[in-house]
Motif scaffolding. Structure first.
Motif, PDB file in Angstrom:
ATOM      1  N   ILE A  58       0.294 -10.352   8.188  1.00 31.31           N
ATOM      2  CA  ILE A  58       1.017 -11.208   8.570  1.00 31.31           C
ATOM      3  C   ILE A  58       1.354 -11.936   7.330  1.00 31.31           C
ATOM      4  O   ILE A  58       0.634 -12.371   5.894  1.00 31.31           O
ATOM      5  CB  ILE A  58      -0.295 -12.468   8.631  1.00 31.31           C
ATOM      6  N   ASP A  59       3.106 -12.003   7.834  1.00 26.56           N
ATOM      7  CA  ASP A  59       4.321 -13.060   6.379  1.00 26.56           C
ATOM      8  C   ASP A  59       3.386 -14.491   6.601  1.00 26.56           C
ATOM      9  O   ASP A  59       3.127 -15.480   8.104  1.00 26.56           O
ATOM     10  CB  ASP A  59       5.237 -12.926   7.312  1.00 26.56           C
ATOM     11  N   GLY A  60       2.784 -15.068   5.093  1.00 27.67           N
ATOM     12  CA  GLY A  60       2.012 -16.172   5.037  1.00 27.67           C
ATOM     13  C   GLY A  60       3.244 -17.159   4.046  1.00 27.67           C
ATOM     14  O   GLY A  60       3.110 -18.413   3.945  1.00 27.67           O
ATOM     15  N   SER A  61       4.344 -16.879   4.577  1.00 28.72           N
ATOM     16  CA  SER A  61       5.548 -17.400   4.105  1.00 28.72           C
ATOM     17  C   SER A  61       6.513 -18.701   4.672  1.00 28.72           C
ATOM     18  O   SER A  61       5.841 -19.050   5.843  1.00 28.72           O
ATOM     19  CB  SER A  61       7.010 -16.465   3.876  1.00 28.72           C
ATOM     20  N   GLY A  62       7.383 -19.883   3.898  1.00 23.51           N
ATOM     21  CA  GLY A  62       7.189 -20.710   4.477  1.00 23.51           C
ATOM     22  C   GLY A  62       8.067 -21.055   5.700  1.00 23.51           C
ATOM     23  O   GLY A  62       7.744 -21.496   6.889  1.00 23.51           O
ATOM     24  N   VAL A  91      -4.934  -9.275   5.701  1.00 20.93           N
ATOM     25  CA  VAL A  91      -3.958  -9.184   4.409  1.00 20.93           C
ATOM     26  C   VAL A  91      -2.618  -9.999   5.087  1.00 20.93           C
ATOM     27  O   VAL A  91      -1.960 -10.086   6.342  1.00 20.93           O
ATOM     28  CB  VAL A  91      -3.827  -7.996   4.178  1.00 20.93           C
ATOM     29  N   VAL A  92      -2.447 -11.038   4.243  1.00 17.41           N
ATOM     30  CA  VAL A  92      -1.607 -12.091   4.154  1.00 17.41           C
ATOM     31  C   VAL A  92      -0.251 -12.714   3.235  1.00 17.41           C
ATOM     32  O   VAL A  92      -1.205 -11.809   2.500  1.00 17.41           O
ATOM     33  CB  VAL A  92      -2.474 -13.728   4.185  1.00 17.41           C
ATOM     34  N   SER A  99      -3.592 -13.009   0.522  1.00 19.80           N
ATOM     35  CA  SER A  99      -4.710 -13.077   0.348  1.00 19.80           C
ATOM     36  C   SER A  99      -5.448 -12.714   1.445  1.00 19.80           C
ATOM     37  O   SER A  99      -4.469 -11.645   2.000  1.00 19.80           O
ATOM     38  CB  SER A  99      -4.798 -14.619   0.864  1.00 19.80           C
ATOM     39  N   GLU A 100      -7.041 -12.301   1.095  1.00 17.38           N
ATOM     40  CA  GLU A 100      -7.708 -11.811   2.828  1.00 17.38           C
ATOM     41  C   GLU A 100      -8.712 -12.001   3.289  1.00 17.38           C
ATOM     42  O   GLU A 100      -9.137 -13.104   2.758  1.00 17.38           O
ATOM     43  CB  GLU A 100      -6.867  -9.816   2.199  1.00 17.38           C
ATOM     44  N   LYS A 137       1.113  -2.989   0.190  1.00 26.87           N
ATOM     45  CA  LYS A 137       0.210  -1.451  -0.246  1.00 26.87           C
ATOM     46  C   LYS A 137      -1.033  -1.677  -0.025  1.00 26.87           C
ATOM     47  O   LYS A 137      -1.695  -1.400  -0.702  1.00 26.87           O
ATOM     48  CB  LYS A 137       0.868  -2.582  -2.091  1.00 26.87           C
ATOM     49  N   ARG A 138      -1.258  -3.196  -0.184  1.00 24.49           N
ATOM     50  CA  ARG A 138      -2.974  -4.003  -0.224  1.00 24.49           C
ATOM     51  C   ARG A 138      -3.328  -3.745   1.541  1.00 24.49           C
ATOM     52  O   ARG A 138      -4.149  -2.622   1.510  1.00 24.49           O
ATOM     53  CB  ARG A 138      -2.619  -5.290  -0.386  1.00 24.49           C
ATOM     54  N   ALA A 139      -2.143  -3.213   2.748  1.00 25.51           N
ATOM     55  CA  ALA A 139      -2.633  -2.598   4.005  1.00 25.51           C
ATOM     56  C   ALA A 139      -3.094  -1.354   3.533  1.00 25.51           C
ATOM     57  O   ALA A 139      -4.114  -0.956   4.366  1.00 25.51           O
ATOM     58  CB  ALA A 139      -2.203  -2.799   4.410  1.00 25.51           C
ATOM     59  N   PHE A 140      -2.555   0.133   2.782  1.00 18.75           N
ATOM     60  CA  PHE A 140      -2.561   1.263   2.633  1.00 18.75           C
ATOM     61  C   PHE A 140      -3.692   1.024   1.882  1.00 18.75           C
ATOM     62  O   PHE A 140      -4.258   2.595   2.108  1.00 18.75           O
ATOM     63  CB  PHE A 140      -1.235   1.628   2.381  1.00 18.75           C
ATOM     64  N   GLU A 141      -3.333   0.293   0.778  1.00 16.91           N
ATOM     65  CA  GLU A 141      -5.384   0.403  -0.055  1.00 16.91           C
ATOM     66  C   GLU A 141      -6.693   0.312   0.731  1.00 16.91           C
ATOM     67  O   GLU A 141      -7.314   0.948   0.842  1.00 16.91           O
ATOM     68  CB  GLU A 141      -4.931  -0.393  -0.997  1.00 16.91           C
ATOM     69  N   VAL A 142      -6.245  -1.006   2.011  1.00 17.20           N
ATOM     70  CA  VAL A 142      -7.506  -0.576   2.840  1.00 17.20           C
ATOM     71  C   VAL A 142      -7.535   0.374   3.309  1.00 17.20           C
ATOM     72  O   VAL A 142      -8.988   0.807   3.868  1.00 17.20           O
ATOM     73  CB  VAL A 142      -7.393  -1.871   3.080  1.00 17.20           C
ATOM     74  N   LEU A 143      -6.525   0.878   4.243  1.00 14.52           N
ATOM     75  CA  LEU A 143      -6.732   1.869   5.299  1.00 14.52           C
ATOM     76  C   LEU A 143      -7.533   3.549   4.662  1.00 14.52           C
ATOM     77  O   LEU A 143      -7.376   4.299   5.041  1.00 14.52           O
ATOM     78  CB  LEU A 143      -5.186   2.241   6.067  1.00 14.52           C
ATOM     79  N   ASN A 144      -6.753   3.518   3.103  1.00 14.96           N
ATOM     80  CA  ASN A 144      -7.040   4.897   2.347  1.00 14.96           C
ATOM     81  C   ASN A 144      -8.005   4.301   2.695  1.00 14.96           C
ATOM     82  O   ASN A 144      -8.652   6.321   2.570  1.00 14.96           O
ATOM     83  CB  ASN A 144      -6.119   4.849   1.043  1.00 14.96           C
TER      84      ASN A 144
END
Length: 217
Positions: A58-62, A91-92, A99-100, A137-144
């Motif tokens: 999720i894009d959590g930007s303004g 993951v945001v 953040s996650e 990067k974090r999403a792929f780390e989790v899926l790996n």
């Protein structure tokens, strides 16, 4: 009669305009855009890529301030359809960091885990600039770290598609997903620029995933 291939191409190419929110409100306070959520549910079976492991990115930007309630609603609706054999994480990304969901990893799609994730999503407060690189990067780390015995990995990306460096995004995804093992399914809300729409189309196409534009009014 349409073939599976024809249906899959149709899902990839179509643009959903004027979706109406139906059904009861959920924990996020917004009604789910049912047609959009049904796309997420049906998409994997239509294209023959049932995902056992799902990361909602999720894009959590303004710039997501006006659509974050809709995003929460869609994620909650889709999450409700995940079966006990599937797992998920959230993951945001914003302002160069992430953040996650407090689990920090994929968790089984049990009712308890879904409830906890929905409660956590309510804490998301869009702010800052858009930088998707840490999120990917974090999403792929989790899926790996997913169980290799259960096939199928997917990232469901919710964003306005306005990134500071598109080339850097393409390069990163090429490195992280060189074998196209992870299908990235992108969705964008409301009237956005052609560049933003094309960016999310490109990300989806390169991974063998799907794209949707949803107009909410």
């Amino acid at each position: 009669m349409k073939t599976a291939a024809t249906i899959c191409i149709g899902v990839l190419a179509s643009v959903l305009v004027g979706c109406c929110a139906t059904g009861p409100s959920n924990a996020s306070g917004a009604k789910p855009t049912t047609a959009a959520a049904e796309w997420f549910i049906a998409d994997s079976s239509r294209c023959g890529t049932q995902a056992s492991h799902v990361v909602f990115l999720i894009d959590g930007s303004g710039s997501m301030l006006e659509t974050i309630d809709r995003v929460r609603s869609e994620v909650e609706y889709v999450m409700a359809k995940l079966g006990p054999s599937q797992d998920f994480h959230i993951v945001v990304f914003a302002d160069g960091t992430t953040s996650e969901n407090p689990s920090k990893t994929l968790v089984p799609a049990s009712e308890g885990n879904k409830k906890q994730a929905i409660e956590w999503m309510m804490t998301i407060a869009p702010k800052g600039q858009t930088d998707p690189l840490p999120g990917f990067k974090r999403a792929f780390e989790v899926l790996n770290k997913a169980d290799p015995k259960s096939p199928g990995k997917a990232i469901y990306l919710f964003s306005d598609g306005v990134f500071p460096d598109n080339d850097a995004v393409f390069k990163l995804l090429k490195d992280l997903n060189s074998k196209r093992e992870v299908k990235i399914r992108t969705t964008i809300y409301d009237d956005r620029s052609d560049d933003a729409i094309n960016m999310l189309k490109h990300i989806a196409r390169d991974s063998g995933g799907t794209f949707k534009l949803i107009m909410t009014f």
